[in-house]
Design a protein around this motif. Structure first.
Motif: not given
Length: 166
Positions: A95-98, A112-115, A165-166
């Motif tokens: 979460p801290e990386e979002t 969290f799964e990412t793209v 989704h970044a």
């Protein structure tokens, strides 16, 4: 990416030491196909003494993140024309990386799964881990635990209930 925590435990005071020598790697099973650029595609690889398959979630160590452990799902395994073994993987973020950061409702094991997809050498794969959906994770938490339970399972189990989704 994902820091590993025991249930209810504080983060470790120092990062784990970096590996000193890359582990031995070899393909498990037959070659599946050949890619457009001559890559030899496989379904599984042995890193050290452990086998990993396409679709497995793993703990990854890369120089990009220093000694920090990251979580990824293996999307593809191949060998290039020079004989170098690679894997394509989808990252999971803490979460801290979002962009929202950690919120009060996030579980300590939540990722969290990412793209975000990358390629790395298979020797960066450290070990297997488990990523569960919320319902399976709640059932896992409700299981009685004894003193002789596997600490590795405690340290390598995560929950993912959303895509980032970044």
């Amino acid at each position: 990416m994902a820091s590993l925590l025991k249930r209810g435990a504080a983060p470790p005071p120092a990062p784990p030491p970096k590996r000193t020598a890359p582990p031995k790697t070899e393909w498990v099973g037959q070659q599946l196909s050949v890619g457009a650029n001559g890559e030899r595609l496989f379904g599984a690889v042995r890193v050290g003494v452990d086998n990993f398959h396409v679709g497995d979630t793993v703990i990854v160590h890369t120089d990009e993140f220093g000694a920090q452990e990251s979580i990824a799902r293996i999307e593809a395994l191949w060998e290039d024309s020079a004989g170098v073994k690679w894997f394509e993987h989808r990252w999971y973020y803490n979460p801290e990386e979002t962009s929202c950061g950690a919120l009060a409702g996030h579980d300590p094991r939540e990722i969290f799964e990412t793209v975000h997809i990358d390629e790395n050498l298979v020797e960066c794969i450290d070990s297997a881990c488990t990523v569960m959906d919320w319902d399976a994770y709640q059932r896992w938490l409700d299981q009685p635990r004894g003193d002789d339970d596997d600490d590795d399972e405690e340290e390598t189990t995560f929950v993912c209930r959303a895509m980032y989704h970044a």
